[in-house]
Design a protein around this motif. Structure first.
Motif, PDB file in Angstrom:
ATOM      1  N   GLY A  55      16.384  -0.342   0.603  1.00  0.00           N
ATOM      2  CA  GLY A  55      15.132  -0.764   1.219  1.00  0.00           C
ATOM      3  C   GLY A  55      14.578   0.183   2.268  1.00  0.00           C
ATOM      4  N   HIS A  56      15.309   1.257   2.588  1.00  0.00           N
ATOM      5  CA  HIS A  56      14.845   2.236   3.565  1.00  0.00           C
ATOM      6  C   HIS A  56      14.252   3.437   2.829  1.00  0.00           C
ATOM      7  N   TRP A 131       8.384   5.938   8.234  1.00  0.00           N
ATOM      8  CA  TRP A 131       8.638   4.628   7.640  1.00  0.00           C
ATOM      9  C   TRP A 131       7.395   3.797   7.879  1.00  0.00           C
ATOM     10  N   PRO A 132       6.464   3.752   6.894  1.00  0.00           N
ATOM     11  CA  PRO A 132       5.163   3.104   7.104  1.00  0.00           C
ATOM     12  C   PRO A 132       5.254   1.696   7.692  1.00  0.00           C
ATOM     13  N   ARG A 133       6.274   0.950   7.327  1.00  0.00           N
ATOM     14  CA  ARG A 133       6.423  -0.412   7.837  1.00  0.00           C
ATOM     15  C   ARG A 133       6.509  -0.447   9.366  1.00  0.00           C
ATOM     16  N   TYR A 134       7.065   0.630   9.956  1.00  0.00           N
ATOM     17  CA  TYR A 134       7.265   0.681  11.401  1.00  0.00           C
ATOM     18  C   TYR A 134       6.483   1.782  12.109  1.00  0.00           C
ATOM     19  N   LYS A 136       3.300   2.598  12.285  1.00  0.00           N
ATOM     20  CA  LYS A 136       2.067   2.186  12.954  1.00  0.00           C
ATOM     21  C   LYS A 136       1.043   3.317  13.051  1.00  0.00           C
TER      22      LYS A 136
END
Length: 142
Positions: A55-56, A131-134, A136
């Motif tokens: 998932g990373h 990591w696009p999810r984090y 920002k």
């Protein structure tokens, strides 16, 4: 000799200072003389054993190359512990906490005097992935 305080998680949205003394891999943890262990926010690096966590994001660059790049950005190696941590004597960092990052780690955006934002400098180095999810949107190409 450095006195290590028990690792503490810094409350989200808090600004704090970190004097780096040890590094494990390209996205942390960075051990701070003041106590916290930082996981650099917004990025992912391969593990030292060259795996990627499910998932990373999984960068193509080796975990050791990413770690060595972070160590260089923080002033270079001063030795190695029996556990494999790289000993450093880095410049004082100014960090903004994102809060808990699993374990006894604080996710944080940290800036070093000579390179600015460390997460973004690592992305620019090509050794880690944003990591696009984090992320920002904070790591934009120069």
């Amino acid at each position: 000799m450095w006195l290590f305080l028990l690792a503490q998680v810094v409350v989200a949205d808090s600004t704090f200072t970190c004097t780096p003394v040890r590094v494990w891999d390209g996205d942390g943890p960075i051990w701070c003389a003041e106590g916290p262990r930082i996981r650099l926010a917004g990025i992912a690096a391969r593990e030292i054993d060259e795996t990627c966590r499910p998932g990373h994001p999984c960068p193509t660059t080796s975990g050791r190359a990413a770690r060595d790049t972070l160590v260089r950005l923080l002033g270079g190696p001063r030795g190695k512990t029996a556990t494999g941590h790289i000993i450093i004597q880095g410049p004082r960092l100014t960090c903004q906490s994102e809060g808990w990052a699993k374990g006894a780690r604080t996710a944080a955006w940290c800036a070093a005097p000579s390179v600015g934002d460390l997460s973004c400098a690592m992305v620019r180095s090509g050794t880690v992935s944003a990591w696009p999810r984090y992320a920002k949107g904070m790591c934009r190409p120069r």
